[in-house]
Design an enzyme around this catalytic site. Structure first.
Site, PDB file in Angstrom:
ATOM      1  N   VAL A  78     -27.621  33.726 -14.146  1.00 58.14           N
ATOM      2  CA  VAL A  78     -27.281  34.005 -12.752  1.00 58.14           C
ATOM      3  C   VAL A  78     -26.313  32.927 -12.314  1.00 58.14           C
ATOM      4  O   VAL A  78     -26.621  31.736 -12.374  1.00 58.14           O
ATOM      5  CB  VAL A  78     -28.538  34.013 -11.864  1.00 58.14           C
ATOM      6  CG1 VAL A  78     -28.152  34.147 -10.399  1.00 58.14           C
ATOM      7  CG2 VAL A  78     -29.459  35.155 -12.271  1.00 58.14           C
ATOM      8  N   GLY A 113     -39.455  29.989 -16.198  1.00 56.63           N
ATOM      9  CA  GLY A 113     -40.279  28.792 -16.383  1.00 56.63           C
ATOM     10  C   GLY A 113     -41.670  29.027 -15.810  1.00 56.63           C
ATOM     11  O   GLY A 113     -42.086  30.169 -15.617  1.00 56.63           O
ATOM     12  N   PHE A 114     -42.364  27.949 -15.505  1.00 56.97           N
ATOM     13  CA  PHE A 114     -43.745  28.104 -15.043  1.00 56.97           C
ATOM     14  C   PHE A 114     -43.830  28.872 -13.725  1.00 56.97           C
ATOM     15  O   PHE A 114     -44.644  29.782 -13.583  1.00 56.97           O
ATOM     16  CB  PHE A 114     -44.421  26.735 -14.912  1.00 56.97           C
ATOM     17  CG  PHE A 114     -44.733  26.112 -16.240  1.00 56.97           C
ATOM     18  CD1 PHE A 114     -45.721  26.650 -17.061  1.00 56.97           C
ATOM     19  CD2 PHE A 114     -44.044  25.004 -16.684  1.00 56.97           C
ATOM     20  CE1 PHE A 114     -46.012  26.084 -18.292  1.00 56.97           C
ATOM     21  CE2 PHE A 114     -44.326  24.423 -17.921  1.00 56.97           C
ATOM     22  CZ  PHE A 114     -45.314  24.971 -18.727  1.00 56.97           C
ATOM     23  N   GLU A 170     -42.684   8.738 -22.906  1.00 56.01           N
ATOM     24  CA  GLU A 170     -43.051   9.473 -24.125  1.00 56.01           C
ATOM     25  C   GLU A 170     -42.026   9.228 -25.234  1.00 56.01           C
ATOM     26  O   GLU A 170     -42.382   8.994 -26.395  1.00 56.01           O
ATOM     27  CB  GLU A 170     -43.086  10.980 -23.839  1.00 56.01           C
ATOM     28  CG  GLU A 170     -44.290  11.407 -23.021  1.00 56.01           C
ATOM     29  CD  GLU A 170     -44.094  12.753 -22.314  1.00 56.01           C
ATOM     30  OE1 GLU A 170     -42.951  13.266 -22.286  1.00 56.01           O
ATOM     31  OE2 GLU A 170     -45.087  13.289 -21.797  1.00 56.01           O
ATOM     32  N   ALA A 196     -45.794  20.867 -14.201  1.00 56.98           N
ATOM     33  CA  ALA A 196     -46.118  22.243 -14.546  1.00 56.98           C
ATOM     34  C   ALA A 196     -47.225  22.835 -13.668  1.00 56.98           C
ATOM     35  O   ALA A 196     -47.087  23.968 -13.191  1.00 56.98           O
ATOM     36  CB  ALA A 196     -46.480  22.339 -16.028  1.00 56.98           C
ATOM     37  N   GLY A 211     -35.334  32.851 -13.498  1.00 62.65           N
ATOM     38  CA  GLY A 211     -35.944  31.733 -14.214  1.00 62.65           C
ATOM     39  C   GLY A 211     -37.321  32.071 -14.743  1.00 62.65           C
ATOM     40  O   GLY A 211     -38.208  32.445 -13.989  1.00 62.65           O
ATOM     41  N   ASP A 235     -39.404  23.428  -9.696  1.00 60.77           N
ATOM     42  CA  ASP A 235     -38.637  22.197  -9.463  1.00 60.77           C
ATOM     43  C   ASP A 235     -37.533  22.369  -8.432  1.00 60.77           C
ATOM     44  O   ASP A 235     -36.954  21.386  -7.984  1.00 60.77           O
ATOM     45  CB  ASP A 235     -37.987  21.724 -10.772  1.00 60.77           C
ATOM     46  CG  ASP A 235     -38.999  21.094 -11.706  1.00 60.77           C
ATOM     47  OD1 ASP A 235     -40.145  20.873 -11.275  1.00 60.77           O
ATOM     48  OD2 ASP A 235     -38.638  20.817 -12.861  1.00 60.77           O
TER      49      ASP A 235
END
Lengths: 426, 426
Positions: A80, A14-15, A172, A316, A12, A301
């Site tokens: 994966v 991501g952050f 949002e 984040a 992953g 997460d």
């Protein structure tokens, strides 16, 4: 040392995965970063792509490019599909296996329908760039269909929008959609008045943005209503189909329903064979390793972490901090030193609502309205990766702000085919 | 006048249709502009989206937005599937018919395989934003597949790129792809050297960019070769399949073949029941009306117009001029005056090849290289519709130029599924 470098597999980009990888820029370790997308995504601005304010490339950067100068990293574009903790291997979609010495599992979350997966085709969620482009298409096409429709009831159904879930993404989307209907599109149609579109934000819980204090939540609700959003709290949606949704006793005809009500951890977590929390996240040790597997860490997460009796939020900054902590823990292990427990440093909580509307909670400081919005904007532009993105995003926003226009109002695919592109039901 | 305003139906919001519509901003006529996309596309820069230099929204603007202040226009997002000239009606995809007093058919062209439609799945072309995003995905994924491949022959096939057709689009794609392989991607892979990718530009005719004089053509070829493109002229491709293509006696294993060899007019032209040229374009009268149907005009790529013994080229300036001419002709008819013949004013011919490489032919003036490239850049940025687009495009290009990076290197869809998004074979 003449031995092979220690091999870390990061699942992953991501952050959590990317921040850990960057913090491990050290020739004594070799890293394989595996992601099924070629890009790191700045997820906090994903709703802007869905609402046509930004282009997809504005908020994404190729992982290879971000990491090209870090020579101990190999990026692999692959999915994966399974883990084999006993053999210390991850399995890819094509069946090949990659062996690791240390694994960082940071595969994130996806939207979840909590046992109502049959709602998915009618209420898409927002987690990837593909989701965002599909949502943009769905929302913009709804106005086009309304314009073509001669039956008033059907026309109303095309102009009825519902966002399910009033967390940050739901708020949002609702606020921005109301702005689009009231301002961006207002002079562009001949048979409908887009300002009459009904944007409803539906929350099963008692209030919007529940991670904020009550007074800020009240301000957020007031700002949403001022933007033209109808806020419904304390009422769960009990059914969603192609024609609309059921709310309590009433069925409301609405062609556009968006799911922002919940996320579930990546199913990969189950392959670890350790206890998970109710959302499927891994109940990690204080140092973010997996019980019984000190060589496996979980971040972002996918990790369930409690701190001072509260869960660490899935935002984040928490993911970045986890990534950096895991990098430190791996280095400590390699040096034969003990690891330290992770502590989330909460620098504050921001949520944007729409044009000039946001709420900010920084310790004892709480504010809302235009100042909060500017603060939110500055923080988010600052944190976007890479100079180019930052600058272009600023320009796009400045132009959107001045003109009320949204630059990315492009509908991909043919007008007559609602299911393209990638019009599946993920 | 108390009569109903004269109703003009414009099919297609490209350069011809949009320029005609804008020139008919007059309350005595009512216009319905029908397009199956919601946006006007700046087609001359489409190859930049395909090669990840620009985002799709950078070169497209919503038709409704462009025309929102022109109150005599209604925009309809729909596909015109048939024409009924006797009844003066166009038929839409859903079966409804729209009646016109005057029709402007400006439905453009699509790429054509000249009897080899079975090549289409293996050699996609470039006409729409969807095509561009799909091509971008195909090209970027080829490098990813090569990186994963351990068999050297298969790896070479992933690094073999062929562009069929050396008109402007083929030249742009080949030059830019060579630049991506040699510069943009050069440090990003661990198992392959992207600079070893082979980019071949194949032309059945004797030279590249045949609409230019021989000396500029020679310069274009030299610039292509300097950028690393292998140029093959005088040899047609005789087969294309999933594994590669046949050129003369040889079959070359290549996983990425792009079709830039030809266009054919929209099949709608056939519904007019009048003579067409070999490419399916309408042989229009000197005033661009259809023989026997003074109430029908044809403009843009769909019109076959000869001038001084040469065909008027299928370029944006010609389409715009036709659109404006048709608007004047319609006004003349309504005023009971005779129409005048269309004359294409050729302001010059530009072609870009790659970084700092282009050729320019303006009357007696011919030049090539960096100066020509700057000239081309200025002209194209100037002609992009709308301030925002112009400015953001400039910023994107400036950044790409300084950094060699390409901002839009986003692969949509899952890595493991080559057929998404919209991965059909159009």
């Amino acid at each position: 040392m003449t031995s092979q470098p220690h091999h870390i597999v990061v699942v992953g980009g991501g952050f959590a995965g990317l921040w850990a990888t960057r913090a491990l820029d050290d020739p004594s370790v070799r890293i394989t970063l595996i992601d099924r997308r070629n890009h790191h995504l700045f997820q906090p601005l994903l709703y802007q792509v869905a609402t046509a304010g930004l282009s997809a490339p504005d908020i994404a950067a190729p992982l290879r490019h971000i990491l090209d100068a870090q020579h101990n990293v190999e990026v692999r574009l692959a999915e994966v599909t399974d883990l084999h903790p006993q053999q210390r291997e991850v399995e890819l979609g094509d069946g090949t296996r990659v062996r690791y010495d240390t694994l960082l599992l940071a595969a994130g979350a996806t939207h979840a329908y909590f046992g109502n997966d049959h709602w998915a085709p009618f209420a898409p969620g927002l987690k990837t760039l593909d989701d965002a482009v599909r949502l943009r298409r769905k929302m913009l096409l709804a106005f086009e269909r309304a314009e073509m429709e001669t039956d008033p009831a059907k026309r109303d159904a095309w102009l009825n929008f519902a966002i399910v879930g009033a967390g940050p993404t739901g708020v949002e989307l609702a606020g921005t959609l109301a702005e689009i209907a009231r301002h961006t599109l207002k002079d562009e149609f001949r048979h409908i008045d887009p300002r009459k579109a009904r944007v409803r934000l539906i929350e099963a819980g008692p209030r919007v943005l529940p991670s904020f204090p009550q007074d800020l939540t009240d301000k957020a609700r007031a700002q949403l209503e001022k933007l033209g959003v109808e806020v419904v709290t304390g009422t769960p949606v009990s059914d969603i189909n192609a024609e609309g949704y059921r709310l309590g006793e009433h069925f409301i005809a609405a062609k556009t329903v968006v799911w922002a009500a919940g996320v579930a951890a990546s199913p990969l977590a189950r392959a670890l064979g350790v206890p998970l929390d109710r959302a499927g996240r891994v109940l990690v040790q204080p140092d973010l390793s997996v019980p019984g597997h000190p060589e496996i860490f979980v971040g972002g997460d996918l990790a369930s972490v409690q701190q001072d009796g509260k869960p660490v939020p899935g935002v984040a900054p928490a993911a970045k901090q986890m990534g950096k902590h895991i990098a430190r823990a791996i280095k400590a292990r390699l040096a034969g030193k003990p690891t330290t427990p992770f502590r989330y440093q909460d620098f504050g909580n921001l949520a944007t609502i729409g044009r000039m509307a946001a709420i900010v909670h920084l310790g004892k400081l709480k504010f809302s309205g235009p100042l909060a919005w500017w603060f939110w904007l500055a923080a988010h532009v600052y944190f976007l990766i890479g100079f180019r993105n930052r600058f272009v995003v600023l320009v796009n926003w400045a132009m959107a702000y001045i003109s009320y226009q949204r630059a990315a109002r492009i509908i991909f695919g043919d007008a007559h085919d609602e299911r393209k592109p990638g019009g599946d039901t993920r």
